[in-house]
Write a protein that holds these residues in place. Structure first.
Motif, PDB file in Angstrom:
ATOM      1  N   LEU A 183       0.841  -1.201   0.000  1.00 49.44           N
ATOM      2  CA  LEU A 183       0.000   0.000   0.000  1.00 49.44           C
ATOM      3  C   LEU A 183       0.878   1.254   0.000  1.00 49.44           C
ATOM      4  N   LEU A 184       1.915   1.236   0.838  1.00 47.64           N
ATOM      5  CA  LEU A 184       2.851   2.361   0.870  1.00 47.64           C
ATOM      6  C   LEU A 184       3.561   2.517  -0.474  1.00 47.64           C
ATOM      7  N   VAL A 185       3.917   1.383  -1.080  1.00 49.73           N
ATOM      8  CA  VAL A 185       4.561   1.406  -2.402  1.00 49.73           C
ATOM      9  C   VAL A 185       3.634   2.055  -3.427  1.00 49.73           C
ATOM     10  N   ALA A 186       2.349   1.693  -3.397  1.00 53.18           N
ATOM     11  CA  ALA A 186       1.380   2.264  -4.333  1.00 53.18           C
ATOM     12  C   ALA A 186       1.272   3.779  -4.163  1.00 53.18           C
ATOM     13  N   LEU A 187       1.202   4.226  -2.927  1.00 51.96           N
ATOM     14  CA  LEU A 187       1.129   5.666  -2.647  1.00 51.96           C
ATOM     15  C   LEU A 187       2.405   6.372  -3.080  1.00 51.96           C
ATOM     16  N   PHE A 188       3.540   5.709  -2.862  1.00 53.85           N
ATOM     17  CA  PHE A 188       4.832   6.268  -3.240  1.00 53.85           C
ATOM     18  C   PHE A 188       4.937   6.397  -4.765  1.00 53.85           C
ATOM     19  N   VAL A 189       4.463   5.378  -5.475  1.00 58.32           N
ATOM     20  CA  VAL A 189       4.496   5.405  -6.941  1.00 58.32           C
ATOM     21  C   VAL A 189       3.643   6.554  -7.473  1.00 58.32           C
ATOM     22  N   ILE A 190       2.459   6.729  -6.901  1.00 62.66           N
ATOM     23  CA  ILE A 190       1.597   7.835  -7.319  1.00 62.66           C
ATOM     24  C   ILE A 190       2.279   9.176  -7.064  1.00 62.66           C
ATOM     25  N   TYR A 191       2.911   9.294  -5.896  1.00 64.70           N
ATOM     26  CA  TYR A 191       3.620  10.538  -5.564  1.00 64.70           C
ATOM     27  C   TYR A 191       4.746  10.817  -6.546  1.00 64.70           C
ATOM     28  N   LYS A 192       5.541   9.800  -6.861  1.00 64.73           N
ATOM     29  CA  LYS A 192       6.669   9.982  -7.779  1.00 64.73           C
ATOM     30  C   LYS A 192       6.201  10.246  -9.211  1.00 64.73           C
ATOM     31  N   HIS A 193       4.960   9.872  -9.521  1.00 66.68           N
ATOM     32  CA  HIS A 193       4.425  10.064 -10.868  1.00 66.68           C
ATOM     33  C   HIS A 193       3.443  11.242 -10.924  1.00 66.68           C
ATOM     34  N   LYS A 194       3.503  12.149  -9.962  1.00 62.31           N
ATOM     35  CA  LYS A 194       2.519  13.232  -9.926  1.00 62.31           C
ATOM     36  C   LYS A 194       2.556  14.104 -11.184  1.00 62.31           C
ATOM     37  N   SER A 195       3.740  14.338 -11.733  1.00 61.41           N
ATOM     38  CA  SER A 195       3.831  15.110 -12.975  1.00 61.41           C
ATOM     39  C   SER A 195       3.231  14.317 -14.140  1.00 61.41           C
ATOM     40  N   ASN A 196       3.418  12.990 -14.113  1.00 68.95           N
ATOM     41  CA  ASN A 196       2.825  12.134 -15.154  1.00 68.95           C
ATOM     42  C   ASN A 196       1.300  12.143 -15.051  1.00 68.95           C
ATOM     43  N   VAL A 197       0.791  12.117 -13.809  1.00 70.94           N
ATOM     44  CA  VAL A 197      -0.659  12.157 -13.600  1.00 70.94           C
ATOM     45  C   VAL A 197      -1.231  13.441 -14.176  1.00 70.94           C
ATOM     46  N   HIS A 198      -0.516  14.543 -13.949  1.00 72.44           N
ATOM     47  CA  HIS A 198      -0.958  15.844 -14.473  1.00 72.44           C
ATOM     48  C   HIS A 198      -1.032  15.800 -16.006  1.00 72.44           C
ATOM     49  N   ARG A 199      -0.013  15.220 -16.639  1.00 73.58           N
ATOM     50  CA  ARG A 199      -0.011  15.126 -18.104  1.00 73.58           C
ATOM     51  C   ARG A 199      -1.066  14.142 -18.604  1.00 73.58           C
ATOM     52  N   LEU A 200      -1.285  13.073 -17.844  1.00 68.62           N
ATOM     53  CA  LEU A 200      -2.320  12.114 -18.224  1.00 68.62           C
ATOM     54  C   LEU A 200      -3.701  12.762 -18.234  1.00 68.62           C
TER      55      LEU A 200
END
Length: 211
Positions: A183-200
């Motif tokens: 669960l922590l890994v999933a949250l960490f991945v989302i955090y590290k990909h926040k710029s990607n989420v914005h572009r998505l």
């Protein structure tokens, strides 16, 4: 003494994870700082875009190997040398240390990759020790492949696969520790990909094109 073993293991694992594979390949093969090209990331995806398919695959395999070896050898040694935590938690802590090393490498002023490949290596090694984890991990990888094949967007595949990970741990009735860490890994991945989420969200995230 048990605490010293744990601390030394965490530091060693962090340093292994800190090896900036993509950066090294960029310097060696083209004399460039890969952080100044493409997406600016040091991971396998950007290495593939900037340095070519073969180099990108090499970066991917080495980054996976960093997490795998950290858990399989350092984690196992530490689990046998100290009883501070359970062997499962000890190996997971060692693995997390290698992931943190990859994402915040001491060799490049604590700026690194996003940790997906090294995370995969960590859980591949954990699957050797934990019954049923291999099947669950295989399902996570299948989800990643399906999303990537349909979208050709690595970040989207990584985010969706990571979110599915703790859910699959629940379905396969893995330990609470493993669920919590994934669960922590999933949250960490989302955090590290926040710029990607914005572009998505803006539909501007680039699709991976092989050279």
């Amino acid at each position: 003494m048990p605490y010293i073993y744990l601390i030394l293991s965490l530091i060693t694992s962090y340093l292994i994870g800190s090896i900036p594979t993509g950066y090294i390949f960029g310097r060696m093969l083209k004399g460039i700082d890969i952080r100044h090209y493409g997406s600016g990331n040091m991971g396998a995806t950007n290495a593939m875009r900037v340095l070519g398919k073969k180099v990108g695959i090499s970066v991917l395999l080495i980054d996976i190997l960093k997490g795998f070896l950290a858990v399989l050898f350092i984690g196992s040694w530490c689990a046998q040398s100290t009883s501070i935590f359970s062997s499962e938690l000890t190996r997971l802590l060692i693995g997390v240390s290698s992931i943190l090393g990859h994402t915040w490498t001491v060799f490049l002023k604590f700026k690194g990759g996003k940790g997906i490949a090294t995370t995969l290596g960590v859980f591949l090694a954990m699957a050797i020790k934990i019954k049923g984890l291999g099947l669950g991990l295989g399902l996570v990888l299948l989800i990643w492949i399906l999303v990537f094949v349909l979208s050709r967007i690595v970040s989207l595949a990584s985010i969706i696969a990571s979110i599915s990970f703790p859910l699959i741990m629940l379905i396969f009735k893995q330990s609470q520790i493993l669920f919590f860490v994934t669960l922590l890994v999933a949250l960490f991945v989302i955090y590290k990909h926040k710029s990607n989420v914005h572009r998505l969200l803006q539909r501007k995230e680039p699709r991976l094109k092989f050279k």
